[in-house]
Design an enzyme around this catalytic site. Structure first.
Site, short mmCIF file in Angstrom:
data_model
loop_
_atom_site.label_atom_id
_atom_site.label_comp_id
_atom_site.label_asym_id
_atom_site.label_seq_id
_atom_site.Cartn_x
_atom_site.Cartn_y
_atom_site.Cartn_z
N GLU A 118 0.78 -1.22 -0.07
CA GLU A 118 0.04 0.01 0.06
C GLU A 118 0.77 1.27 -0.07
OE1 GLU A 118 -3.89 -1.78 2.14
OE2 GLU A 118 -2.57 -0.82 3.41
N CYS A 165 3.66 8.57 0.41
CA CYS A 165 4.20 7.60 1.67
C CYS A 165 4.36 6.27 0.89
CB CYS A 165 3.34 7.55 2.76
SG CYS A 165 3.91 6.32 3.79
N CYS A 167 6.92 -6.59 7.27
CA CYS A 167 7.92 -6.25 7.82
C CYS A 167 8.54 -7.35 9.05
CB CYS A 167 7.74 -4.75 8.59
SG CYS A 167 9.26 -4.24 9.61
N CYS A 225 7.18 -4.64 15.64
CA CYS A 225 7.04 -3.64 16.84
C CYS A 225 5.62 -3.89 17.24
CB CYS A 225 7.06 -2.20 16.26
SG CYS A 225 8.75 -2.00 15.53
N CYS A 262 2.33 -2.10 15.83
CA CYS A 262 2.25 -1.80 14.30
C CYS A 262 1.69 -2.87 13.54
CB CYS A 262 3.55 -1.45 13.68
SG CYS A 262 3.76 -1.70 11.99
N LEU A 318 11.74 6.61 17.64
CA LEU A 318 12.10 6.42 19.15
C LEU A 318 10.92 5.62 19.84
CD1 LEU A 318 14.84 7.23 19.95
CD2 LEU A 318 13.82 9.22 20.79
N HIS A 319 9.93 6.29 20.12
CA HIS A 319 8.71 5.70 20.79
C HIS A 319 8.69 5.47 22.31
CE1 HIS A 319 7.42 5.84 16.83
NE2 HIS A 319 7.52 4.55 16.31
N ASN A 343 -2.80 5.16 16.26
CA ASN A 343 -3.90 4.97 15.44
C ASN A 343 -4.32 3.34 15.53
OD1 ASN A 343 -3.67 7.30 13.92
ND2 ASN A 343 -1.88 6.70 12.96
N CYS A 389 -0.60 5.83 9.74
CA CYS A 389 0.40 5.17 10.02
C CYS A 389 0.28 3.83 10.88
CB CYS A 389 1.31 6.07 11.07
SG CYS A 389 1.82 7.81 10.42
N1 SAH Z 1 9.70 0.94 9.45
C1 SAH Z 1 9.94 2.31 9.73
C2 SAH Z 1 8.99 2.97 8.67
C3 SAH Z 1 7.41 2.57 8.54
S1 SAH Z 1 6.40 2.98 9.89
C4 SAH Z 1 9.92 2.60 10.92
O1 SAH Z 1 9.28 1.96 11.84
O2 SAH Z 1 9.98 3.85 11.53
C5 SAH Z 1 6.15 4.78 9.82
C6 SAH Z 1 5.86 5.25 11.40
O3 SAH Z 1 4.61 4.76 11.81
C7 SAH Z 1 7.03 4.75 12.35
O4 SAH Z 1 7.35 5.54 13.32
C8 SAH Z 1 5.93 3.85 13.23
O5 SAH Z 1 6.52 3.52 14.31
C9 SAH Z 1 4.75 4.29 13.06
N2 SAH Z 1 3.54 3.34 13.51
C10 SAH Z 1 3.61 2.17 13.73
N3 SAH Z 1 2.49 1.72 14.04
C11 SAH Z 1 1.68 2.79 14.51
C12 SAH Z 1 0.24 2.83 14.95
N4 SAH Z 1 -0.37 1.99 15.20
N5 SAH Z 1 0.09 4.20 15.24
C13 SAH Z 1 0.61 5.15 14.49
N6 SAH Z 1 1.87 5.17 14.37
C14 SAH Z 1 2.36 3.96 14.10
FE1 SF4 Z 2 8.38 -2.72 10.77
FE2 SF4 Z 2 6.11 -1.37 11.75
FE3 SF4 Z 2 8.25 -1.47 13.28
FE4 SF4 Z 2 8.29 0.10 11.32
S1 SF4 Z 2 6.75 0.14 12.97
S2 SF4 Z 2 9.81 -1.45 11.82
S3 SF4 Z 2 7.02 -1.00 9.87
S4 SF4 Z 2 7.07 -3.37 12.58
#
Ligand code: SAH
Ligand code: SF4
Length: 342
Positions: free
Chosen positions: A93, A106, A113, A117, A120, A217-218, A292, A335
């Site tokens: 997507e 985007c 992936c 995480c 995600c 970072l998160h 989200n 995201c």
């Molecule tokens: N893999 C890379 C890029 C793709 S994700 C990364 O992790 O940076 C793009 C952004 O969306 C990242 O900062 C990711 O942590 C964030 N993201 C993932 N799941 C999300 C969610 N459920 N709500 C909001 N942001 C999220």
């Molecule tokens: Fe992969 Fe999602 Fe973590 Fe980005 S946020 S590294 S897309 S699992």
């Protein structure tokens, strides 16, 4: 189909070599590049300044499209989610987001992936394969075909599915095509790549292209970060931030630190202060991303007051801290809401 040479997988320099190999004059490469990227043409027969013979030969030996735009979903806020079908039947997507004068695409870098995480959806679905450079570039070509007559993609973000730095070679090749004058001709200043924090590749990339970097970072302590992002066990916070300090950034460029706000996990006032401390001395911008949701998600989005308080604490410490408006949530295009199995 598969024995055809995929021309969008060639950088402009590779295409020049290939044109030599197939014993065509050098100017053919220029002509092809113009049709492929300036004119965005996919049909060899439409390339009218090539000889008829060569056009026929190309049809037999080469191909242009790497994916098909199968569906476009438009959210109430105007955000468009693009569903691409790859040649092996996999799906990825992309998302088109309009904001004022800007139109940001985007793009995805992998099918799924592998980093898992916890928050995600792409991570939950697991990893399927890397995209090729052509598949990365063709998301842009296909998206351009969807635009209205007055629209132009101004910015690119590698924030779709996948971890771009885990597909380093193809992403770099894709970037070469995206940046080249005779390719898609984007300025590196208009490109942001988001990474989970793969330290060696961050260094390698910064030596190759001055694209903007966003680091996910998160969390502001290792315990929390390891809990929600398994990669933190390999590259813990202090190493990641040390690497960020060492990166050579172009003048006036800052690193964006993405900080996902998860209710009750990392959103307290104490977390905000810790984050402020952690980033001290860095040329940093902080982008707060309220979580989200999606069906079955194990996290919550904090209340608007919480989010505002978190932002204020950072601003009091003189950081630029913005809140990312989640665009496209109505069509699951925000995201973290992208997935490849349907
Ligand atoms: N893999 C890379 C890029 C793709 S994700 C990364 O992790 O940076 C793009 C952004 O969306 C990242 O900062 C990711 O942590 C964030 N993201 C993932 N799941 C999300 C969610 N459920 N709500 C909001 N942001 C999220
Ligand atoms: Fe992969 Fe999602 Fe973590 Fe980005 S946020 S590294 S897309 S699992």
């Amino acid at each position: 189909m598969s024995d055809l040479v995929s021309l969008k997988d060639f950088t402009p320099a590779d295409l020049e070599l290939w044109v030599q190999e197939v014993e065509q004059p050098a100017y053919r490469a220029k002509q092809l590049l113009k049709w492929m990227y300036s004119q965005n043409v996919e049909d060899f027969q439409a390339m009218t300044d090539l000889s008829k013979d060569f056009r026929g030969w190309l049809e037999q030996h080469a191909r242009l499209p790497c994916l098909m735009l199968e569906e476009v979903l438009t959210d109430e806020d105007g955000t468009r989610k693009l569903l691409f079908r790859l040649q092996d039947g996999e799906y990825i997507e992309g998302v088109l987001i309009a904001e004022g004068q800007r139109l940001t695409l985007c793009v995805s870098s992998q099918v799924g992936c592998a980093f898992g995480c916890r928050f995600c959806l792409t991570g939950q679905a697991g990893y399927s394969r890397d995209l090729t450079a052509g598949e990365i570039v063709d998301q842009i070509c296909a998206a351009r075909r969807e635009l209205g007559p007055d629209e132009r993609i101004t910015n690119l973000v590698f924030m779709g599915m996948g971890e771009p730095l885990a597909n380093f070679e193809q992403v770099v090749k894709g970037l070469e095509i995206i940046i080249a004058d005779n390719g898609l001709n984007f300025s590196t200043r208009k490109i942001t790549l988001s990474t989970v924090g793969l330290i060696p590749e961050m260094h390698r990339l910064s030596r190759l292209f001055p694209v903007k970097l966003a680091v996910s970072l998160h969390a502001a302590d290792n315990e929390t970060r390891s809990r929600i992002m398994p990669i933190n066990r390999r590259y813990p916070l202090e190493e990641l931030l040390e690497a960020c300090r060492q990166l050579e950034l172009p003048r006036r460029q800052r690193i964006t630190f993405e900080y996902l706000l998860l209710g009750g996990v990392n959103d307290s006032a104490a977390d905000a202060r810790k984050l402020g401390k952690l980033l001290r001395g860095l040329r940093a911008k902080i982008n707060l991303i309220p979580f989200n949701g999606y069906p079955g998600a194990a996290f919550n989005r904090p209340s608007p007051t919480r989010i505002a308080e978190f932002q204020e604490i950072l601003q009091e410490k003189h950081y630029t801290a913005t809140i990312r408006q989640s665009r496209g949530a109505g069509i699951m295009a925000a995201c973290g809401q992208l997935r490849h199995n349907r």
